[in-house]
Design a protein around this motif. Structure first.
Motif, PDB file in Angstrom:
ATOM      1  N   THR A  25       0.806  -1.227   0.000  1.00 59.64           N
ATOM      2  CA  THR A  25       0.000   0.000   0.000  1.00 59.64           C
ATOM      3  C   THR A  25       0.838   1.276   0.000  1.00 59.64           C
ATOM      4  O   THR A  25       0.306   2.361  -0.209  1.00 59.64           O
ATOM      5  CB  THR A  25      -0.935   0.026   1.218  1.00 59.64           C
ATOM      6  N   GLY A  26       2.131   1.154   0.256  1.00 58.93           N
ATOM      7  CA  GLY A  26       2.982   2.330   0.310  1.00 58.93           C
ATOM      8  C   GLY A  26       3.047   2.969   1.690  1.00 58.93           C
ATOM      9  O   GLY A  26       3.684   4.009   1.863  1.00 58.93           O
ATOM     10  N   LEU A  27       2.400   2.335   2.679  1.00 56.87           N
ATOM     11  CA  LEU A  27       2.473   2.832   4.048  1.00 56.87           C
ATOM     12  C   LEU A  27       3.796   2.418   4.681  1.00 56.87           C
ATOM     13  O   LEU A  27       4.538   1.590   4.131  1.00 56.87           O
ATOM     14  CB  LEU A  27       1.314   2.273   4.874  1.00 56.87           C
ATOM     15  N   SER A  28       4.091   2.992   5.833  1.00 60.06           N
ATOM     16  CA  SER A  28       5.288   2.586   6.566  1.00 60.06           C
ATOM     17  C   SER A  28       5.145   1.130   6.994  1.00 60.06           C
ATOM     18  O   SER A  28       4.170   0.778   7.684  1.00 60.06           O
ATOM     19  CB  SER A  28       5.476   3.469   7.802  1.00 60.06           C
ATOM     20  N   PRO A  29       6.062   0.245   6.608  1.00 53.25           N
ATOM     21  CA  PRO A  29       5.944  -1.171   6.990  1.00 53.25           C
ATOM     22  C   PRO A  29       5.916  -1.379   8.504  1.00 53.25           C
ATOM     23  O   PRO A  29       5.231  -2.279   8.992  1.00 53.25           O
ATOM     24  CB  PRO A  29       7.197  -1.806   6.368  1.00 53.25           C
ATOM     25  N   ILE A  30       6.650  -0.527   9.229  1.00 53.99           N
ATOM     26  CA  ILE A  30       6.682  -0.666  10.683  1.00 53.99           C
ATOM     27  C   ILE A  30       5.327  -0.285  11.285  1.00 53.99           C
ATOM     28  O   ILE A  30       4.820  -0.954  12.196  1.00 53.99           O
ATOM     29  CB  ILE A  30       7.797   0.207  11.286  1.00 53.99           C
TER      30      ILE A  30
END
Length: 274
Positions: free
Chosen positions: A57-62
Motif C-alpha cells: 500500500t505504500g504505508l510505513s511497513p513498521i
C-alpha cells in the motif's frame, strides 16, 4: 574499535540497544513468567503480514506491522479464551495467516521486489533517529506502567484466579500487556528482525533467572544482560563482518551458557566444601 564511536550509525546502534534492552527486559520478564513464549512467537511472525501490507500500500511497513501485530495479539487472546478453540491452535492460525499475507502482498507490491531480509533478520546499524525515538517512548511508557501497576501485574502473572478474587480487571490488563508485547516486538524488528526478535525477549530473562527469582530483580538483570548481549553482538558483528542481529543473539546465548556453567560449578564446589 574506538574509531567506531565517531560514526553516527554506531551511536544510533548503542542508543537503540539501550532502549530495546529496557523495553524487552520489562515486557520479556512478564512473557517468561506467564509462559507466553509461544504466543509471543506467533505474534512475532504474524507481524510479517503487516509488513507485506505496508509494502503493497505504500504505508510505513513498521506502522502497518504494529497495527497488524496488535490486532493479531488481541485475536490470539480472544480465541484462546473460547472453549471451542485451543490456545496453540489459535496461535497457529495467526502465525501462519500473518506469514502468508506478508509473502503474498510483498510479491504483489509494485516496483522492484522488496528486500525482506532486513525485516526477517534485522540490522541494528540501519536504525534511524525515528526508530530510537519509538523505542525510547515505548521504554518510558512500559517503565511507568509497570511502576504504577506492578502489584496487579504480579498477581496476574503468577495467579490469575487470585487476581480476580482481588477484583483486579484481569482481562483488561491481559489485553493491555498483549498490546505491549506486540509493540515491543515490532519496535525491535529493525534491530534483530522477525526471526530473532523472540530471543531478545527470553534469553536475557533466562540468564537473569539463574541468579534470582525476584520479579523486580529479574527485570533489572534482564535489562543488563540484554544490553551486554547487544554490545557483545555489535563487537562480533564488526570484527567478523556478519549480520548484527544474529551476532547479538549468538552472544546472548553464549552469555547464558557461561552463566549456567558458572552457577553449576559454584554449586558443585559449595557441596564439596560442605
Amino acid at each position: 574499535m574506538l574509531d567506531l564511536f565517531q560514526y553516527t550509525f554506531f551511536q544510533h546502534a548503542l542508543l537503540g540497544s539501550l532502549f530495546a534492552s529496557i523495553a524487552c527486559g520489562i515486557i520479556g520478564t512478564y512473557i517468561v513468567t506467564r509462559r507466553l513464549v509461544f504466543i509471543s512467537g506467533g505474534i512475532t511472525h504474524a507481524s510479517f503480514g503487516g509488513i507485506g501490507i505496508g509494502l503493497y500500500t505504500g504505508l510505513s511497513p513498521i506502522l502497518s506491522a504494529a497495527i497488524f501485530a496488535v490486532l493479531s495479539a488481541f485475536g490470539v487472546e480472544w480465541l484462546s479464551k473460547r472453549s471451542d478453540m485451543r490456545e496453540d491452535s489459535a496461535i497457529a492460525v495467526f502465525w501462519t495467516f500473518g506469514m502468508a499475507i506478508g509473502i503474498i502482498f510483498s510479491f504483489l507490491s509494485p516496483g522492484f521486489a522488496p528486500d525482506l531480509s532486513a525485516f526477517l533478520f534485522g540490522n541494528i546499524l540501519t536504525i534511524t533517529g525515528t526508530d530510537i525515538g519509538i523505542l525510547m517512548v515505548l521504554s518510558v511508557i512500559l517503565t511507568l506502567f509497570f511502576a504504577f501497576f506492578l502489584r496487579p501485574i504480579l498477581y496476574i502473572a503468577f495467579d490469575r484466579e487470585f487476581a480476580r478474587s482481588q477484583r483486579i480487571p484481569v482481562a483488561l490488563f491481559e489485553y493491555i500487556l498483549m498490546m505491549f508485547i506486540a509493540l515491543t516486538i515490532v519496535a525491535c524488528l529493525r534491530m534483530i528482525g522477525i526471526v530473532l526478535a523472540l530471543s531478545l525477549l527470553t534469553i536475557p530473562q533466562m540468564t537473569a533467572n539463574l541468579f534470582t527469582m525476584n520479579f523486580k530483580k529479574i527485570i533489572l538483570l534482564s535489562i543488563l544482560f540484554g544490553y551486554i548481549g547487544c554490545l557483545g553482538g555489535l563487537v562480533i558483528s564488526y570484527q567478523l563482518q556478519i549480520p548484527s542481529g544474529a551476532a547479538i543473539i549468538f552472544f546472548s546465548i553464549i552469555t547464558y551458557a557461561l552463566c549456567k556453567m558458572g552457577k553449576s560449578l559454584y554449586l558443585c564446589t559449595l557441596k564439596q566444601i560442605k
